[in-house]
Design a protein around this motif. Structure first.
Motif, PDB file in Angstrom:
ATOM      1  N   VAL A 186      -3.760  -2.398 -17.529  1.00  0.00           N
ATOM      2  CA  VAL A 186      -3.701  -0.670 -17.694  1.00  0.00           C
ATOM      3  C   VAL A 186      -3.261  -0.498 -19.065  1.00  0.00           C
ATOM      4  N   GLU A 187      -4.271  -0.025 -20.024  1.00  0.00           N
ATOM      5  CA  GLU A 187      -3.728   0.083 -21.249  1.00  0.00           C
ATOM      6  C   GLU A 187      -3.165   1.752 -21.472  1.00  0.00           C
ATOM      7  N   ILE A 546       5.780  11.219 -15.998  1.00  0.00           N
ATOM      8  CA  ILE A 546       5.820  10.838 -14.706  1.00  0.00           C
ATOM      9  C   ILE A 546       4.342  10.281 -14.240  1.00  0.00           C
ATOM     10  N   ARG A 547       3.447  10.585 -14.758  1.00  0.00           N
ATOM     11  CA  ARG A 547       1.972   9.966 -14.414  1.00  0.00           C
ATOM     12  C   ARG A 547       2.091   8.363 -14.897  1.00  0.00           C
ATOM     13  N   ALA A 548       2.621   7.861 -15.941  1.00  0.00           N
ATOM     14  CA  ALA A 548       2.902   6.738 -16.355  1.00  0.00           C
ATOM     15  C   ALA A 548       3.202   5.936 -15.420  1.00  0.00           C
ATOM     16  N   ILE A 549       4.531   6.219 -15.046  1.00  0.00           N
ATOM     17  CA  ILE A 549       5.391   5.831 -13.938  1.00  0.00           C
ATOM     18  C   ILE A 549       4.753   5.652 -12.725  1.00  0.00           C
ATOM     19  N   LEU A 550       4.187   6.721 -12.243  1.00  0.00           N
ATOM     20  CA  LEU A 550       3.433   6.562 -11.077  1.00  0.00           C
ATOM     21  C   LEU A 550       2.153   5.522 -10.986  1.00  0.00           C
ATOM     22  N   TYR A 551       1.705   5.659 -11.987  1.00  0.00           N
ATOM     23  CA  TYR A 551       0.406   4.678 -11.896  1.00  0.00           C
ATOM     24  C   TYR A 551       0.952   3.420 -12.150  1.00  0.00           C
ATOM     25  N   SER A 552       2.086   3.050 -12.747  1.00  0.00           N
ATOM     26  CA  SER A 552       2.877   1.622 -12.672  1.00  0.00           C
ATOM     27  C   SER A 552       3.181   1.331 -11.396  1.00  0.00           C
ATOM     28  N   ALA A 553       3.814   2.277 -10.445  1.00  0.00           N
ATOM     29  CA  ALA A 553       4.091   2.036  -9.025  1.00  0.00           C
ATOM     30  C   ALA A 553       2.976   1.819  -8.291  1.00  0.00           C
ATOM     31  N   PHE A 554       2.114   2.342  -8.713  1.00  0.00           N
ATOM     32  CA  PHE A 554       0.727   2.018  -7.753  1.00  0.00           C
ATOM     33  C   PHE A 554       0.321   0.510  -7.874  1.00  0.00           C
ATOM     34  N   VAL A 555       0.206   0.118  -9.090  1.00  0.00           N
ATOM     35  CA  VAL A 555      -0.464  -1.308  -9.259  1.00  0.00           C
ATOM     36  C   VAL A 555       0.649  -2.103  -8.850  1.00  0.00           C
ATOM     37  N   VAL A 556       1.970  -2.028  -9.120  1.00  0.00           N
ATOM     38  CA  VAL A 556       2.858  -2.881  -8.696  1.00  0.00           C
ATOM     39  C   VAL A 556       3.049  -2.970  -7.177  1.00  0.00           C
ATOM     40  N   ALA A 557       3.033  -1.926  -6.628  1.00  0.00           N
ATOM     41  CA  ALA A 557       3.203  -1.817  -5.103  1.00  0.00           C
ATOM     42  C   ALA A 557       1.958  -2.443  -4.560  1.00  0.00           C
ATOM     43  N   LEU A 558       0.723  -2.246  -4.986  1.00  0.00           N
ATOM     44  CA  LEU A 558      -0.397  -2.826  -4.558  1.00  0.00           C
ATOM     45  C   LEU A 558      -0.180  -4.471  -4.606  1.00  0.00           C
ATOM     46  N   MET A 559       0.106  -4.854  -6.034  1.00  0.00           N
ATOM     47  CA  MET A 559       0.383  -6.509  -6.071  1.00  0.00           C
ATOM     48  C   MET A 559       1.585  -6.927  -4.932  1.00  0.00           C
ATOM     49  N   ARG A 560       2.428  -6.181  -4.971  1.00  0.00           N
ATOM     50  CA  ARG A 560       3.527  -6.683  -4.123  1.00  0.00           C
ATOM     51  C   ARG A 560       3.249  -6.893  -2.415  1.00  0.00           C
ATOM     52  N   MET A 561       2.606  -5.659  -2.001  1.00  0.00           N
ATOM     53  CA  MET A 561       2.080  -5.592  -0.802  1.00  0.00           C
ATOM     54  C   MET A 561       1.081  -6.766  -0.483  1.00  0.00           C
ATOM     55  N   CYS A 562       0.126  -7.040  -1.349  1.00  0.00           N
ATOM     56  CA  CYS A 562      -0.723  -8.242  -1.109  1.00  0.00           C
ATOM     57  C   CYS A 562      -0.098  -9.547  -1.223  1.00  0.00           C
ATOM     58  N   GLU A 563       1.029  -9.524  -1.789  1.00  0.00           N
ATOM     59  CA  GLU A 563       1.829 -10.914  -1.610  1.00  0.00           C
ATOM     60  C   GLU A 563       2.646 -10.975  -0.393  1.00  0.00           C
ATOM     61  N   GLU A 564       3.261  -9.967   0.107  1.00  0.00           N
ATOM     62  CA  GLU A 564       3.795  -9.979   1.175  1.00  0.00           C
ATOM     63  C   GLU A 564       2.944 -10.073   2.562  1.00  0.00           C
ATOM     64  N   GLU A 565       1.987  -9.476   2.451  1.00  0.00           N
ATOM     65  CA  GLU A 565       1.015  -9.740   3.440  1.00  0.00           C
ATOM     66  C   GLU A 565       0.094 -10.802   3.514  1.00  0.00           C
ATOM     67  N   GLY A 566       0.097 -11.711   2.542  1.00  0.00           N
ATOM     68  CA  GLY A 566      -0.611 -12.703   2.575  1.00  0.00           C
ATOM     69  C   GLY A 566      -2.083 -12.501   2.213  1.00  0.00           C
TER      70      GLY A 566
END
Length: 669
Positions: A186-187, A546-566
């Motif tokens: 994310v640039e 705030i948009r930058a923080i929320l974009y960061s939360a979006f991609v980090v949460a997606l990565m963590r959810m995939c990891e947690e759910e296998g």
């Protein structure tokens, strides 16, 4: 036969990840970046090294942070560099080293002008002139493994996945790694853009982009979208996969202990056993050091005893010689006494007249000396006695010195003998302590450690079986959904309704709470905008920060959810300036609020955590002007660019002695 592209035989060609991945079985996947290098002739190599967890590259503007991000994106398959900088014009090759989830290291090399990649199955340091490689295309072609996209998708567990291209026509397209780039790299301009993190500016690609998002959320691709003529074949294929999974599950089911053991209980047992292993290992190391110390002390005592015995031999030899010398002194004194007695006897003999010359026959008779020069017998006797007394005095003085030396040697011998005895006694004590105390303790600790390690391995086995079982069950569930969709004549892929209320929203909420996002009352997902709605306000209506923080939360949460759910995901995200946004007077609006300092600190602390449940393979790389707190910098891989050539590291591109760098301007052609 030699391959014209690689110069090695086809039989010896490296085994590619895409060729070994079975798309029907979902296994732990993902990869992480380890090194980024730029190389060129007659210039120092530009390099960044990355680790698991949080990596922060911090520094002022114009130090090459964004350029490094573009270089990473370029090495991940972008057609060309996002921008070029004047300082990097001398470089002609990029190198990216990645490590897979199972610990294998691969190296990608590519000319900075673009084009094909070289793929090596070894770390960069091990590449030589004879190292085999595969030439990979930059453009992805579905069903083929000769592109860099296919290799990266295979490492990510996303090989041969299908995206929905058109709902109305029910057409599909092959997933490319470039489809994932927007959710991984994310640039700076993208992170503050009010548009959706899922869909881009091109509406033609929106269906495929949403299909990708659903694939990451559910693990189900659009391969179930088929024409009626292919529906029967798809059902047979899915049923065959289901039968295979059932067999694999049956093979795991005899382990009844897996059913009775709860995941949390296994985690507690493993933590307890880990602590016990550390305790026993520390005790074993202490006892082993005690044995080593005792052996070293015993060896030191033995060396000293050898030196003392050597000195005793020398002392005994000296005493033996000094006894002989004392006997010699005694004999000399006896001879002197005899001479003195003989002189007295000679002096008492009567004088005899020489019949020839009529003189007394004394010591001077043969010389016929004058009578007044001839000594009398009494004079001769006195001189002899005086000489003998003087000589005896010297001998007795020497003998007294000798006796003093002998006494000192006898004292030294006695002390050495006592010390040798004490040393032997100490060696015996040390040997007894080692044999009777330390070695039995080491043996007992070793036995206990083996038992604990064996128990820990059993717990790990149970956890592994549970993990395999969960993965297979998830895959079995997904296949059942696809079969039901085929039987119903529809494509039961995840829709926006499931996205908005599913695990993803919960993951975003957890991330924002960990980051102490201010005034967080609710988290929702706008099905139409494909974006977050935070506390009732859409992300697009927030300020840039705030948009930058929320974009960061979006991609980090997606990565963590995939990891947690296998579910498959590459396992890393790269963010450019998630906390720093430029606010000029003309751009400052009502909602352009500064990011609170508490959010910044919590943001870094959360990403720096060593990992909770389901976060063992997470990697976050941040290029940021702001510096993490000191306590966070100690936990992460922190790289600081100073922007100065006289202090620290100036920037991504090394400064050579011949370079004249303008610190106030970074030229971009």
């Amino acid at each position: 036969m030699l391959d014209a592209t690689t110069g090695v035989s086809a039989a010896s060609r490296p085994f590619l990840p895409a060729e070994r991945v079975d798309e029907n079985i979902v296994l732990p996947s993902g990869f992480q970046l380890r090194r980024l290098l730029l190389r060129g002739a007659n210039v120092s190599t530009a390099e960044l090294r990355f680790t698991s967890g949080l990596n922060v590259v911090s520094g002022p503007s114009n130090t090459g942070k964004s350029f490094a991000l573009y270089c990473i994106d370029f090495m991940l398959g972008a057609k060309q560099l996002g921008k070029r900088v004047q300082e990097a014009e001398a470089y002609d090759e990029g190198v990216l080293e990645v490590e897979s989830a199972d610990g294998e290291t691969f190296t990608l090399r590519r000319a900075l002008t673009g084009g094909q990649f070289r793929w090596y199955n070894v770390p960069f340091e091990e590449i030589g002139l004879e190292t085999p490689f595969r030439s990979l295309q930059e453009r992805h072609t579905g069903g083929r493994a000769d592109s860099v996209s296919a290799q990266l998708l295979a490492l990510s567990g996303l090989a041969n996945k299908i995206l929905l291209k058109s709902k109305s026509k029910k057409t599909t397209q092959a997933l490319s790694f470039r489809n994932l780039a927007k959710l991984l790299v994310v640039e700076e301009q993208q992170i503050i853009h009010p548009g959706s993190p899922v869909t881009g500016a091109n509406p033609i690609q929106a269906t495929a982009e949403i299909s990708l998002f659903e694939l990451l959320l559910t693990g189900i691709d659009a391969s179930g979208i088929v024409s009626s003529t292919d529906r029967s074949e798809s059902r047979r294929r899915l049923q065959a996969q289901a039968d295979l999974l059932d067999e694999l599950l049956d093979a795991l089911n005899p382990s009844s202990d897996v059913e009775t053991e709860d995941k949390q209980d296994l985690g507690v047992r493993r933590s307890t056993l880990d602590a016990r292993v550390e305790e026993l290992t520390a005790s074993l190391e202490t006892s082993s050091r005690s044995i080593d110390d005792a052996l070293r002390e015993s060896e030191s005592e033995q060396n000293w005893i050898l030196e003392a015995k050597s000195r005793l031999i020398t002392v005994d030899e000296l005493l033996s010689r000094f006894r002989l010398l004392d006997q010699s002194y005694a004999m000399d004194l006896s001879r002197l006494s005899l001479i003195e007695t003989g002189s007295d006897l000679l002096a008492q003999l009567p004088a005899v007249i020489c019949p020839t010359c009529g003189r007394p026959m004394d010591g001077a008779h043969t010389d016929h000396a004058a009578e007044d020069e001839l000594p009398t017998g009494e004079v001769l006797s006195w001189e002899v006695r005086e000489a003998c007394a003087a000589e005896a005095t010297k001998i007795m003085a020497h003998r007294a010195d000798l006796n003093s030396t002998v006494e000192q040697l006898l004292q030294e011998r006695s002390a050495l003998a006592e010390q040798v005895h004490a040393g032997n006694r100490r060696i015996a004590e040390l040997g007894a302590r080692v044999q009777l105390e330390l070695k039995p303790r080491v043996q007992e600790l070793t036995r206990s450690l083996r038992e604990v390690i064996s128990a820990r391995q059993e717990v790990l086995r149970l956890e592994n079986v549970q993990q395999q079982r969960d993965i297979l069950l998830q895959r079995r569930y997904n296949i059942d959904r696809e079969l039901r969709a085929l039987r119903a004549g529809s494509t039961e892929t995840a829709d926006p309704h499931e996205i908005a209320t599913g695990e993803f929203v919960a993951s975003v909420r957890r991330v924002l709470r960990s980051w102490q996002f201010p005034r967080l009352t609710s988290v929702a997902f706008d099905r139409k905008a494909m974006d977050l709605v935070i506390s009732g306000r859409p992300r697009r209506d927030q300020g840039k920060g705030i948009r930058a923080i929320l974009y960061s939360a979006f991609v980090v949460a997606l990565m963590r959810m995939c990891e947690e759910e296998g579910r498959p995901h590459p396992g890393f995200v790269i963010l450019d300036s998630p906390l720093t946004t430029y606010k000029g007077p003309a751009q400052l609006g009502e909602h352009d609020l500064e990011i609170p300092a508490s959010v910044e600190a919590a943001f870094f602390r959360d990403l720096a955590e060593p990992g909770g449940e389901g976060r063992t393979r997470e990697q976050t790389i941040i290029f940021e002007n702001k510096v993490p707190p000191a306590e966070v910098r100690e936990l992460i891989n922190y790289i600081e660019f100073t922007g100065r050539d006289d202090f620290g590291r100036m920037g991504f591109i090394p400064v050579t002695e011949s370079e004249d760098v303008d610190h106030d301007e970074l030229a971009i052609p």
